[in-house]
Design a protein around this motif. Structure first.
Motif, mmCIF file in Angstrom:
data_model
loop_
_atom_site.group_PDB
_atom_site.id
_atom_site.type_symbol
_atom_site.label_atom_id
_atom_site.label_comp_id
_atom_site.label_asym_id
_atom_site.label_seq_id
_atom_site.Cartn_x
_atom_site.Cartn_y
_atom_site.Cartn_z
ATOM 1 N N ASP A 1 37.186 29.988 33.350
ATOM 2 C CA ASP A 1 37.906 30.960 34.190
ATOM 3 C C ASP A 1 36.995 31.107 35.644
ATOM 4 O OD1 ASP A 1 40.021 32.568 32.502
ATOM 5 O OD2 ASP A 1 38.123 32.251 31.128
ATOM 6 N N HIS B 1 42.013 33.005 38.747
ATOM 7 C CA HIS B 1 42.417 34.119 38.709
ATOM 8 C C HIS B 1 42.699 34.658 40.164
ATOM 9 C CE1 HIS B 1 42.182 34.938 34.565
ATOM 10 N NE2 HIS B 1 40.864 34.195 34.563
ATOM 11 N N SER C 1 40.280 40.625 35.724
ATOM 12 C CA SER C 1 39.339 39.202 35.311
ATOM 13 C C SER C 1 38.151 39.454 36.086
ATOM 14 C CB SER C 1 40.290 38.123 35.971
ATOM 15 O OG SER C 1 41.571 38.260 35.374
#
Length: 194
Positions: A13, A61, A115
Motif C-alpha cells: 500500500d 491510495h 488509509s
C-alpha cells in the motif's frame, strides 16, 4: 510460466505520489501519481528447476491536496452566524474575516484518509445575507395601536401609539435573519374650533 517456475506474491500500500520498495521492487513516486492498483512482475532468479518470479500488487491510495486535488465541500451559512459541519468549527468572526466583504469564504482543514494518506478538505461557504428593512408607519393619535404586517402577513405586530422606532427580527425566506426597523409617527388630529 514453464512448469517448475514459481512466483512469490507480494502486496503493498502506498499513498499517491510516494515511492515504495521491498527486496525485489523499487517503485518510483512518478509511477504512483494515479490512485488505483499497480502490478509488476520481475524475475528474481533461475535454476535448473525453473525461473523464480516476484509478483507485486500495489494499491495506490488517493491523496487529497493541492497537487492531486482537494476534497471539495460546498455549504451555506447565514451572515453573522457561526458554522459547524464537515469537520469545521468556525466562528462568525472567522467567517467574516475570510470573506473580507465578499459573500464567499474558503477554508482548508488538513487530515488523513482511512488509509493514512494526506487529505485536505476545502470548504467553500456561501454567506446568505441578513435582510434589513426600514419602514415608517403613520398612525392617528387617537388610534388604539399601530399595526404592521411582517413578511406579507406572516406576523402582525401591534405597536404602541407613540413616536418611536421598534426593531423586530424574524426568519427571512433564505432561512436567515430579517431585521425590520419600524418608525412609528403619530399624526395629530386636526384641531377644529367650535
Amino acid at each position: 510460466v514453464v512448469a517448475g517456475d514459481s512466483t512469490a506474491e507480494f502486496t503493498g500500500d502506498v499513498c499517491q505520489g510516494e515511492a515504495w520498495s521491498n527486496e525485489y521492487f523499487s517503485i518510483e513516486s512518478a509511477r504512483t501519481t494515479e490512485a488505483g492498483t499497480l502490478e509488476e512482475t520481475v524475475e528474481t532468479g533461475s535454476s535448473d528447476c525453473g525461473t523464480y518470479y516476484a509478483h507485486l500488487v500495489l494499491t495506490v491510495h488517493p491523496v487529497y491536496n493541492d497537487e492531486f486535488g482537494y476534497v471539495e465541500v460546498y455549504d451555506e451559512v447565514c451572515e453573522n452566524a457561526s458554522y459547524s459541519g464537515n469537520g469545521f468549527e468556525l466562528t462568525a468572526e472567522e467567517i467574516a474575516e475570510a470573506a473580507n466583504g465578499d459573500d464567499i469564504a474558503v477554508f482548508y482543514a488538513e487530515g488523513e484518509t482511512e488509509s493514512g494518506c494526506d487529505s485536505i478538505v476545502m470548504l467553500t461557504l456561501t454567506i446568505k445575507p441578513t435582510v434589513y428593512t426600514d419602514t415608517t408607519i403613520h398612525v392617528c393619535e387617537n388610534a388604539n395601536a399601530a399595526i404592521y404586517e411582517i413578511a406579507g402577513g406572516q406576523d402582525i405586530i401591534q405597536l404602541p401609539v407613540e413616536n418611536a422606532t421598534h426593531e423586530y427580527t424574524y426568519q427571512a425566506a433564505n432561512g436567515c435573519d430579517s431585521i425590520v426597523s419600524i418608525n412609528v409617527v403619530v399624526d395629530l388630529m386636526p384641531n377644529i374650533g367650535v
